[in-house]
Design a protein around this motif. Structure first.
Motif, mmCIF file in Angstrom:
data_model
loop_
_atom_site.group_PDB
_atom_site.id
_atom_site.type_symbol
_atom_site.label_atom_id
_atom_site.label_comp_id
_atom_site.label_asym_id
_atom_site.label_seq_id
_atom_site.Cartn_x
_atom_site.Cartn_y
_atom_site.Cartn_z
ATOM 1 N N ALA A 1 11.289 3.298 30.096
ATOM 2 C CA ALA A 1 11.216 4.756 30.043
ATOM 3 C C ALA A 1 10.932 5.344 31.416
ATOM 4 C CB ALA A 1 10.139 5.179 29.056
ATOM 5 N N LYS A 2 10.030 4.718 32.172
ATOM 6 C CA LYS A 2 9.679 5.224 33.499
ATOM 7 C C LYS A 2 10.887 5.231 34.427
ATOM 8 C CE LYS A 2 6.348 4.601 37.256
ATOM 9 N NZ LYS A 2 5.191 3.793 37.753
ATOM 10 N N ALA A 3 11.742 4.213 34.280
ATOM 11 C CA ALA A 3 12.898 4.095 35.167
ATOM 12 C C ALA A 3 14.098 4.917 34.703
ATOM 13 C CB ALA A 3 13.299 2.625 35.276
ATOM 14 N N ASN A 4 14.122 5.293 33.420
ATOM 15 C CA ASN A 4 15.351 5.860 32.875
ATOM 16 C C ASN A 4 15.226 7.232 32.221
ATOM 17 O OD1 ASN A 4 17.528 3.535 32.964
ATOM 18 N ND2 ASN A 4 15.601 2.566 32.370
ATOM 19 N N LEU A 5 14.028 7.651 31.848
ATOM 20 C CA LEU A 5 13.883 8.899 31.107
ATOM 21 C C LEU A 5 13.232 9.974 31.965
ATOM 22 C CD1 LEU A 5 12.686 7.762 27.551
ATOM 23 C CD2 LEU A 5 14.974 8.463 28.266
ATOM 24 N N THR A 6 13.846 11.149 32.005
ATOM 25 C CA THR A 6 13.201 12.293 32.628
ATOM 26 C C THR A 6 12.134 12.843 31.684
ATOM 27 O OG1 THR A 6 14.882 13.771 31.711
ATOM 28 C CG2 THR A 6 15.257 12.899 33.926
ATOM 29 N N HIS A 7 11.150 13.496 32.256
ATOM 30 C CA HIS A 7 10.046 14.017 31.444
ATOM 31 C C HIS A 7 10.538 15.145 30.543
ATOM 32 C CE1 HIS A 7 6.076 15.127 30.197
ATOM 33 N NE2 HIS A 7 6.151 16.329 30.746
ATOM 34 N N LEU A 8 10.219 15.032 29.250
ATOM 35 C CA LEU A 8 10.560 16.090 28.298
ATOM 36 C C LEU A 8 9.288 16.416 27.516
ATOM 37 C CD1 LEU A 8 12.830 17.837 26.978
ATOM 38 C CD2 LEU A 8 13.005 16.028 25.245
ATOM 39 N N PRO A 9 8.587 17.488 27.900
ATOM 40 C CA PRO A 9 7.325 17.808 27.225
ATOM 41 C C PRO A 9 7.555 18.241 25.786
ATOM 42 C CG PRO A 9 7.946 19.573 28.728
ATOM 43 C CD PRO A 9 8.935 18.468 28.941
ATOM 44 N N LEU A 10 7.039 17.485 24.859
ATOM 45 C CA LEU A 10 7.154 17.816 23.436
ATOM 46 C C LEU A 10 5.769 18.104 22.875
ATOM 47 C CD1 LEU A 10 9.734 15.142 22.164
ATOM 48 C CD2 LEU A 10 10.141 17.575 22.536
ATOM 49 N N GLY A 11 5.508 19.353 22.583
ATOM 50 C CA GLY A 11 4.288 19.723 21.892
ATOM 51 C C GLY A 11 3.052 19.815 22.764
ATOM 52 N N ASP A 12 1.941 20.094 22.100
ATOM 53 C CA ASP A 12 0.643 20.327 22.716
ATOM 54 C C ASP A 12 -0.249 19.118 22.450
ATOM 55 O OD1 ASP A 12 -2.157 21.289 22.985
ATOM 56 O OD2 ASP A 12 -1.237 23.260 23.229
ATOM 57 N N ALA A 13 -0.905 18.607 23.484
ATOM 58 C CA ALA A 13 -1.736 17.408 23.353
ATOM 59 C C ALA A 13 -2.849 17.584 22.327
ATOM 60 C CB ALA A 13 -2.334 17.036 24.712
ATOM 61 N N ARG A 14 -3.270 18.821 22.072
ATOM 62 C CA ARG A 14 -4.350 19.042 21.105
ATOM 63 C C ARG A 14 -3.949 18.648 19.691
ATOM 64 N NH1 ARG A 14 -5.705 25.149 22.701
ATOM 65 N NH2 ARG A 14 -3.437 25.073 23.038
ATOM 66 N N THR A 15 -2.649 18.608 19.391
ATOM 67 C CA THR A 15 -2.214 18.240 18.049
ATOM 68 C C THR A 15 -2.321 16.737 17.803
ATOM 69 O OG1 THR A 15 0.099 17.994 18.727
ATOM 70 C CG2 THR A 15 -0.605 20.180 17.970
ATOM 71 N N ARG A 16 -2.790 15.985 18.809
ATOM 72 C CA ARG A 16 -2.878 14.531 18.678
ATOM 73 C C ARG A 16 -4.302 14.036 18.458
ATOM 74 N NH1 ARG A 16 0.506 15.181 23.620
ATOM 75 N NH2 ARG A 16 2.571 15.621 22.783
ATOM 76 N N SER A 17 -5.239 14.949 18.239
ATOM 77 C CA SER A 17 -6.622 14.525 18.015
ATOM 78 C C SER A 17 -7.321 15.464 17.048
ATOM 79 C CB SER A 17 -7.402 14.500 19.334
ATOM 80 O OG SER A 17 -7.627 15.828 19.815
ATOM 81 N N GLU A 18 -8.353 14.963 16.382
ATOM 82 C CA GLU A 18 -9.147 15.808 15.490
ATOM 83 C C GLU A 18 -9.833 16.919 16.270
ATOM 84 O OE1 GLU A 18 -11.806 13.823 12.885
ATOM 85 O OE2 GLU A 18 -10.285 12.476 12.057
ATOM 86 N N ALA A 19 -10.343 16.588 17.451
ATOM 87 C CA ALA A 19 -11.016 17.605 18.258
ATOM 88 C C ALA A 19 -10.051 18.719 18.635
ATOM 89 C CB ALA A 19 -11.613 16.971 19.515
ATOM 90 N N GLY A 20 -8.832 18.340 18.970
ATOM 91 C CA GLY A 20 -7.841 19.343 19.334
ATOM 92 C C GLY A 20 -7.499 20.248 18.168
ATOM 93 N N TRP A 21 -7.332 19.673 16.974
ATOM 94 C CA TRP A 21 -7.033 20.494 15.801
ATOM 95 C C TRP A 21 -8.220 21.385 15.434
ATOM 96 C CZ3 TRP A 21 -2.797 22.061 13.712
ATOM 97 C CH2 TRP A 21 -1.627 21.318 13.878
ATOM 98 N N SER A 22 -9.408 20.882 15.603
ATOM 99 C CA SER A 22 -10.585 21.711 15.323
ATOM 100 C C SER A 22 -10.607 22.928 16.248
ATOM 101 C CB SER A 22 -11.861 20.886 15.504
ATOM 102 O OG SER A 22 -11.932 19.848 14.547
ATOM 103 N N GLU A 23 -10.201 22.729 17.497
ATOM 104 C CA GLU A 23 -10.123 23.846 18.443
ATOM 105 C C GLU A 23 -9.026 24.827 18.039
ATOM 106 O OE1 GLU A 23 -8.697 24.624 23.044
ATOM 107 O OE2 GLU A 23 -9.567 22.676 22.527
ATOM 108 N N LEU A 24 -7.864 24.307 17.669
ATOM 109 C CA LEU A 24 -6.742 25.177 17.320
ATOM 110 C C LEU A 24 -7.018 26.013 16.073
ATOM 111 C CD1 LEU A 24 -3.794 22.687 17.938
ATOM 112 C CD2 LEU A 24 -4.209 24.805 19.208
ATOM 113 N N LEU A 25 -7.802 25.465 15.150
ATOM 114 C CA LEU A 25 -8.026 26.144 13.873
ATOM 115 C C LEU A 25 -9.358 26.886 13.812
ATOM 116 C CD1 LEU A 25 -6.733 23.306 11.500
ATOM 117 C CD2 LEU A 25 -5.517 25.389 12.170
ATOM 118 N N GLN A 26 -10.080 26.935 14.930
ATOM 119 C CA GLN A 26 -11.423 27.523 14.891
ATOM 120 C C GLN A 26 -11.404 29.029 14.632
ATOM 121 O OE1 GLN A 26 -13.563 27.454 18.680
ATOM 122 N NE2 GLN A 26 -11.626 27.329 19.802
#
Length: 275
Positions: free
Chosen positions: A175-200
């Motif tokens: 991937a490092k050698a062949n894929l350009t960066h494509l930002p998909l989504g918000d990092a907060r959706t990958r953790s309980e702490a992040g979801w707690s922040e989003l839904l506060q």
């Protein structure tokens, strides 16, 4: 204007409509609380059975597996709505769903539904891919009635166990050698702490449930399913051939007596109520 990520996602789901159903629709899901025929069923269980009148929105409904489960219950008082930005997925959904299921082609950031018009908002394996997740959450809150329920299934761990470790060791340098960066989504959706922040703001009674999906593919079956992933899809033919060759070689000695590999996915189910 659509971002580069949205443009790519729309193109992918036009070419490979039903990819999410193929990945998650046929694998039983386990949790600490219950067992479900699939992760779609785990999400459908957030809407109780009954004849009461209610409106259910499936946000980023894809080709309609969750709507199909809810429709097959036969609850006469339930009005079903599916929203997706992919024409390809909605065309596939329309082919299998009855006409009274309303399907709308639009972005989650700009919903056309009336304020307070929905009782349940569900979303399966989609919110962690979306641009401007804070605006998406505001729209979910806006369309929900006060006390309405929001539930979503998102990713937590991809290809669990030793299979996952081997996969990443091979994938990362390719991937490092062949894929350009494509930002998909918000990092907060990958953790309980992040979801707690989003839904506060605007939500209460936030609950998390871990869901495990066991998967025992042959190495060849695993590779075919990889073709339905964004990363493999974006590789050049040469890089994809290298990826396939290295994966199959590494997985060969890991096969069990029946020729399969032991792996799976970890998912997270989040529930909250609109304040």
């Amino acid at each position: 204007m659509a971002s580069h990520a949205e443009i790519y996602l729309k193109d992918f789901h036009l070419r490979r409509a039903g990819a999410t159903r193929r990945a998650y629709g046929n694998h039983p899901a386990r949790s600490t609380l219950a067992e479900y025929p699939s992760s779609y069923h785990a999400l459908a269980e957030r809407v109780p059975n009954g004849e009461m009148s209610r409106t259910v929105l499936d946000l980023a409904c894809g080709d309609g597996p969750l709507l199909q489960i809810l429709n097959d219950r036969g609850d006469a008082g339930t009005k079903l709505i599916g929203i997706d930005m992919s024409d390809g997925e909605l065309s596939a959904a329309r082919a299998v769903l009855p006409q009274d299921v309303r399907l709308i082609n639009e972005r989650a950031q700009e919903l056309s539904l009336n304020t307070g018009s929905v009782d349940y908002v569900l979303s399966h394996m989609a919110l962690m891919l979306m641009d401007d997740i804070e605006q998406v959450i505001r729209e979910i809150h806006r369309v929900l009635r006060k006390g309405g329920s929001f539930s979503t299934v998102v990713g937590r761990a991809f290809l669990t166990g030793e299979v996952g470790e081997v996969f990443l060791d091979i994938f990362r340098p390719i991937a490092k050698a062949n894929l350009t960066h494509l930002p998909l989504g918000d990092a907060r959706t990958r953790s309980e702490a992040g979801w707690s922040e989003l839904l506060q703001h605007g939500f209460v009674n936030v609950v998390f449930e871990d869901i495990e999906i066991d998967w025992t593919p042959t190495p060849e079956q695993l590779w075919l399913d990889m073709l339905d992933t964004y990363d493999a899809d974006r590789m050049s033919e040469t890089a994809r051939a290298q990826f396939k060759s290295e994966l199959l070689s590494a997985f060969a000695p890991m096969r069990r007596e029946d020729g399969t590999l032991k792996t799976g996915w970890g998912l997270r189910l989040i529930q909250a109520s609109a304040a």
